[in-house]
Design an enzyme around this catalytic site. Structure first.
Site, PDB file in Angstrom:
ATOM      1  N   LYS A 156       4.871  -5.762   8.123  1.00 13.30           N
ATOM      2  CA  LYS A 156       4.761  -4.582   7.262  1.00 13.30           C
ATOM      3  C   LYS A 156       6.064  -3.808   7.325  1.00 13.30           C
ATOM      4  O   LYS A 156       6.476  -3.357   8.398  1.00 13.30           O
ATOM      5  CB  LYS A 156       3.613  -3.706   7.739  1.00 13.30           C
ATOM      6  CG  LYS A 156       3.371  -2.525   6.839  1.00 13.30           C
ATOM      7  CD  LYS A 156       2.049  -1.881   7.181  1.00 13.30           C
ATOM      8  CE  LYS A 156       1.491  -1.153   5.992  1.00 13.30           C
ATOM      9  NZ  LYS A 156       0.115  -0.778   6.180  1.00 13.30           N
ATOM     10  N   VAL A 211       3.577  -5.523   2.677  1.00 14.17           N
ATOM     11  CA  VAL A 211       3.255  -6.476   3.750  1.00 14.17           C
ATOM     12  C   VAL A 211       3.666  -7.881   3.300  1.00 14.17           C
ATOM     13  O   VAL A 211       3.350  -8.300   2.193  1.00 14.17           O
ATOM     14  CB  VAL A 211       1.745  -6.445   4.064  1.00 14.17           C
ATOM     15  CG1 VAL A 211       1.417  -7.419   5.186  1.00 14.17           C
ATOM     16  CG2 VAL A 211       1.302  -5.042   4.448  1.00 14.17           C
ATOM     17  N   ASP A 235      -7.494   6.188   8.872  1.00  9.42           N
ATOM     18  CA  ASP A 235      -7.357   5.652   7.521  1.00  9.42           C
ATOM     19  C   ASP A 235      -8.294   4.461   7.310  1.00  9.42           C
ATOM     20  O   ASP A 235      -7.885   3.429   6.796  1.00  9.42           O
ATOM     21  CB  ASP A 235      -5.898   5.248   7.303  1.00  9.42           C
ATOM     22  CG  ASP A 235      -5.597   4.989   5.835  1.00  9.42           C
ATOM     23  OD1 ASP A 235      -6.382   5.461   4.976  1.00  9.42           O
ATOM     24  OD2 ASP A 235      -4.599   4.317   5.544  1.00  9.42           O
ATOM     25  N   MET A 243       2.184   2.885   2.324  1.00 15.45           N
ATOM     26  CA  MET A 243       3.249   3.025   3.315  1.00 15.45           C
ATOM     27  C   MET A 243       4.340   1.978   3.173  1.00 15.45           C
ATOM     28  O   MET A 243       5.337   2.037   3.873  1.00 15.45           O
ATOM     29  CB  MET A 243       2.657   2.905   4.718  1.00 15.45           C
ATOM     30  CG  MET A 243       1.661   3.965   5.043  1.00 15.45           C
ATOM     31  SD  MET A 243       2.450   5.563   5.073  1.00 15.45           S
ATOM     32  CE  MET A 243       1.153   6.544   4.357  1.00 15.45           C
ATOM     33  N   GLY A 248       0.843  -1.193   0.000  1.00 15.05           N
ATOM     34  CA  GLY A 248       0.000   0.000   0.000  1.00 15.05           C
ATOM     35  C   GLY A 248       0.873   1.234   0.000  1.00 15.05           C
ATOM     36  O   GLY A 248       2.050   1.174  -0.371  1.00 15.05           O
TER      37      GLY A 248
HETATM   38  P1  ATP Z   1      -2.531   1.441   3.277  1.00 13.49           P
HETATM   39  O1  ATP Z   1      -1.054   1.440   3.239  1.00 13.49           O
HETATM   40  O2  ATP Z   1      -3.050   2.800   3.062  1.00 13.49           O
HETATM   41  O3  ATP Z   1      -3.084   0.786   4.499  1.00 13.49           O
HETATM   42  P2  ATP Z   1      -3.389  -0.939   1.916  1.00 13.49           P
HETATM   43  O4  ATP Z   1      -4.235  -1.295   3.067  1.00 13.49           O
HETATM   44  O5  ATP Z   1      -3.940  -1.161   0.556  1.00 13.49           O
HETATM   45  O6  ATP Z   1      -3.014   0.599   2.013  1.00 13.49           O
HETATM   46  P3  ATP Z   1      -1.278  -2.396   3.190  1.00 13.49           P
HETATM   47  O7  ATP Z   1      -1.774  -1.948   4.487  1.00 13.49           O
HETATM   48  O8  ATP Z   1       0.166  -2.269   2.912  1.00 13.49           O
HETATM   49  O9  ATP Z   1      -2.013  -1.686   1.993  1.00 13.49           O
HETATM   50  O10 ATP Z   1      -1.725  -3.892   3.031  1.00 13.49           O
HETATM   51  C1  ATP Z   1      -1.533  -4.607   1.826  1.00 13.49           C
HETATM   52  C2  ATP Z   1      -2.299  -5.914   1.851  1.00 13.49           C
HETATM   53  O11 ATP Z   1      -1.689  -6.806   2.768  1.00 13.49           O
HETATM   54  C3  ATP Z   1      -3.721  -5.783   2.352  1.00 13.49           C
HETATM   55  O12 ATP Z   1      -4.594  -5.429   1.328  1.00 13.49           O
HETATM   56  C4  ATP Z   1      -3.999  -7.186   2.871  1.00 13.49           C
HETATM   57  O13 ATP Z   1      -4.458  -7.989   1.818  1.00 13.49           O
HETATM   58  C5  ATP Z   1      -2.643  -7.665   3.338  1.00 13.49           C
HETATM   59  N1  ATP Z   1      -2.572  -7.597   4.810  1.00 13.49           N
HETATM   60  C6  ATP Z   1      -2.403  -6.502   5.559  1.00 13.49           C
HETATM   61  N2  ATP Z   1      -2.384  -6.789   6.871  1.00 13.49           N
HETATM   62  C7  ATP Z   1      -2.559  -8.126   6.960  1.00 13.49           C
HETATM   63  C8  ATP Z   1      -2.633  -9.065   8.069  1.00 13.49           C
HETATM   64  N3  ATP Z   1      -2.537  -8.670   9.345  1.00 13.49           N
HETATM   65  N4  ATP Z   1      -2.814 -10.353   7.780  1.00 13.49           N
HETATM   66  C9  ATP Z   1      -2.907 -10.766   6.500  1.00 13.49           C
HETATM   67  N5  ATP Z   1      -2.842  -9.962   5.433  1.00 13.49           N
HETATM   68  C10 ATP Z   1      -2.667  -8.656   5.645  1.00 13.49           C
HETATM   69 MG    MG Z   2      -3.596  -1.259   4.991  1.00 16.02          MG
END
Ligand code: ATP
Ligand code: MG
Length: 659
Positions: free
Chosen positions: A42, A24, A137, A21, A19
């Site tokens: 992350k 993950v 967010d 930031m 995402g």
């Molecule tokens: P932002 O950075 O604004 O939150 P985002 O939510 O699209 O944007 P990330 O938070 O980096 O991006 O998460 C990317 C993906 O990783 C998520 O869409 C999700 O599918 C997966 N993910 C995030 N946290 C977890 C978790 N705790 N367990 C499993 N998968 C996760």
């Molecule tokens: Mg996220």
């Protein structure tokens, strides 16, 4: 790429997604010699955390987040910095899917499912809010759903620079802007719990319709929409959406945080009620469905379709039949006939019970709802209060409010008519002549924009029959004739107060828009926009155009009782605008030209003195001054003025890039 690498206690296995930031990963976390747990790791993108302040905030926030322990919040397991530089957080790994992917797969979700997620989410939010933590967010990608349908909220404001400058800069993500509250869009640094509630409203909207309420090409455009544009209604687009749910969403999406629900637990309660109401409706439907067992038909008389049967079965707690046995068709079985007759009898008794039950206060109250003019509403509410008024309770309170409002509305209409007509401008028999006279003077004062005089006169009206005015309601004609003077006066005093408060807010809004350079586009159907424009034109030194704009506002607001405060604001503004010159066009041209000449000199200074200590402020001043010309005169047909609007745009273009 980190996949396959061992980083401290983590063994990185695969990428889960990325995402704004960072990225993950799924990783194995060695908690102790024998305990290994799966985590979502992350890793925060380096560029975002280049400065000390951001690093400190990351530490601080991670520390707080470690304390969040809630069934609907993803647990933070560990955090730190890889090689003392790259920050990471390790979260509980959720075996499931984020809601953005669910949406991508299914288009949209049914309202029952949204209510179920909404309740879990609202509980999680309340828990965090109670600890003073705001998510900042909320969006579908931060809502994970486990295989069992349990929602887990993730990514609490950690390491996020959700302030406006960060977003409008290089890393701008329109995806994130789509969920931001108006106050967040304006760059308010003291975000409150209600900012999350707004985002919650956007999330509901999207889950239900598969679309976001606002779409925009740029982040700034998106901000403007959050601040100024009304979200579209969704009732018609969503199958069977309970009206209560729709109004909850509208309330969450209120621009002014004061108008949003009081807190997340209130939202959770409302969602619970919506669910219960639906259940009650279905149960009633079920009674009818059982009554029809002999020959299953739906309401329109057709045979029940498969979906109806499934619903009824589900409600009775039975599983869908999978195996087919060879049996007689249901309606040919004897016991079915017997049960059917019994069920029909039961349904008749139930129906009779319902009819008798609703013949009480509810039915009378419904008549108030159906009345469509203020006079008819007052009449119906009066009848209700005559019968049930002494009993007290919620319906009586509601009826009292409606009765008073409708009586006041009707009375206001009469007074305005009499005020505006030379022949009618005298009290009729039942009117108290003093109160009438003072009311006429108060209306005069309102028309001339004299707040203080209007208030003084309405107070006089109110003090004429203070005891009667204090009655919550009365349907006794003589008492009512006296009491309503006070009620009307109260309403009009509140209007003046509202106008004063609005005026203060408008000044703030203009100041804010300069500070954050948020454009204020004209909207000739919106009283606030017209009032802002009037103020700006007056300030700019164009009394003639300010006066014209103000007239539009006054005319727009004049006829409607709810817009009375805007009408008052309009007449008040009009009273403060000096008389224009004889040749307004010439004065206008000259004023704009001088304004831009001086702006251009400042712009030149910015270009010539790159080291100027106030450079940022000067640039902002130039942009704001050019904006004034562009926004206030872009609707002008005068050729000379049109040229100047173009010149204003050019001056901004020639400035060095925004810092
Ligand atoms: P932002 O950075 O604004 O939150 P985002 O939510 O699209 O944007 P990330 O938070 O980096 O991006 O998460 C990317 C993906 O990783 C998520 O869409 C999700 O599918 C997966 N993910 C995030 N946290 C977890 C978790 N705790 N367990 C499993 N998968 C996760
Ligand atoms: Mg996220």
């Amino acid at each position: 790429m980190l996949i396959g690498q061992q980083i401290g206690p983590f063994e990185v296995e695969s990428e889960l997604g990325s995402g704004a930031m960072g990225t993950v990963y799924r990783a194995k976390f060695r908690r102790s010699a024998e305990k290994v747990v799966p985590v979502a790791l992350k890793v925060v993108a380096l560029g975002l955390l280049g400065n000390e302040g951001a690093m400190a905030r990351f530490d601080r926030e991670a520390n707080i987040l470690k304390q969040l322990k809630h069934p609907h919040i993803v647990r933070l397991i560990a955090y730190g910095k890889i090689n003392k530089a790259t920050p990471y957080i390790a979260m509980e790994f959720i075996d499931g899917e984020a809601l953005d992917r669910v949406l991508a797969r299914r288009g949209k979700l049914g309202w029952e499912e949204v209510v179920s997620y909404g309740k879990q989410l609202a509980e999680a939010l309340q828990y965090a809010h109670d600890k003073g933590i705001i998510h900042r967010d909320l969006k579908p990608s931060n809502l994970m759903i486990t295989k069992d349908g349990v929602l887990k909220l993730t990514d609490f404001g950690i390491a996020k620079d959700t302030d406006v400058t960060a977003l409008t800069g290089a890393n701008s993500t329109i995806g994130t802007a789509a969920y931001m509250s108006p106050e967040q869009c304006k760059g308010d640094r003291n975000l409150g719990n209600k900012s999350d509630l707004y985002s919650l409203g956007i999330v509901f909207f999207e889950l239900l319709t598969g679309r976001k309420p606002f779409t925009a090409e740029t982040t700034v455009e998106m901000f403007l929409k959050h601040v100024n544009e009304k979200a579209p209604r969704i009732g018609k687009q969503v199958n069977d959406l309970p009206p209560k749910f729709e109004s909850l969403i509208l309330q969450l999406l209120e621009k002014d945080k004061e108008d949003r629900p009081v807190d997340a637990s209130w939202v959770a309660r409302m969602l619970g009620e919506i669910e219960e109401d639906a259940f009650a409706r279905k149960s009633a439907g079920l009674a009818a469905a059982q009554a029809r067992t002999a020959k299953p038909t739906n309401q329109s008389g057709d045979r029940m379709d498969a979906a109806d049967r499934d619903a009824a079965r589900a409600l009775r707690g039975k599983k869908k039949k999978t195996k087919k046995k060879v049996v007689l068709p249901l309606f040919q079985q004897k016991w079915v006939h017997a049960v059917g007759i019994l069920a029909i009898l039961l349904a008749i008794v139930f129906g009779a019970y319902l009819m008798l039950r609703t013949a009480g206060p509810e039915q009378m109250f419904a008549a108030i709802d159906r009345a469509d003019t203020p006079a008819a509403k007052a009449d119906a509410a009066g009848k209700f209060l005559d019968t049930y008024g002494a009993k007290g309770g919620e319906l009586v309170d509601k009826a009292t409010t409606i009765f008073r409002e409708a009586t006041v509305r009707e009375r206001e209409r009469q007074l305005t008519n009499r005020h505006d007509s030379r022949t009618l401008r005298k009290p009729i028999e039942s009117d108290d002549p003093d109160a009438f006279d003072n009311a006429m003077q108060a209306i005069d004062a309102e028309k001339s924009g004299d707040f203080a005089l209007a208030e003084a006169m309405w107070r006089k009206v109110k003090s004429r029959f203070p005891a009667e005015a204090d009655l919550p309601f009365t349907t006794n004609e003589q008492l009512l004739a006296k009491a309503r003077w006070g009620w009307v006066a109260d309403k009009r005093l509140a209007d003046v107060k509202g106008a004063r408060a609005e005026l203060a807010k408008l000044h703030e809004k203009i100041k804010d828009s300069r500070l954050h350079e948020l454009p204020l586009k004209p909207d000739t159907t919106n009283p606030e926009s017209l009032a802002i424009r009037t103020l700006r034109l007056k300030e700019f030194g164009d009394p003639e155009k300010a006066g014209r704009t103000c007239d539009v506002l006054v005319t727009l607001a004049e006829k409607e009782s709810e817009r009375r405060a805007w009408f008052l604001l309009g007449t008040h503004l009009r009273s403060t605008i000096p008389k224009g010159a004889n040749d307004p066009v010439a004065v206008r041209r000259q004023r704009i030209t001088e304004w831009l000449n001086s702006t251009d000199r400042t712009a030149k200074q910015v270009r010539d003195e790159p080291e100027h200590p106030e450079r940022g402020v000067l640039m902002r001043t130039v942009r704001n001054r050019c904006r004034d010309v562009a926004e206030l005169y872009e609707d002008e047909t005068d050729e000379k003025v049109k040229e100047e609007v173009v010149r204003a745009a050019k001056i901004v273009e020639a400035l060095p890039k925004k810092q």
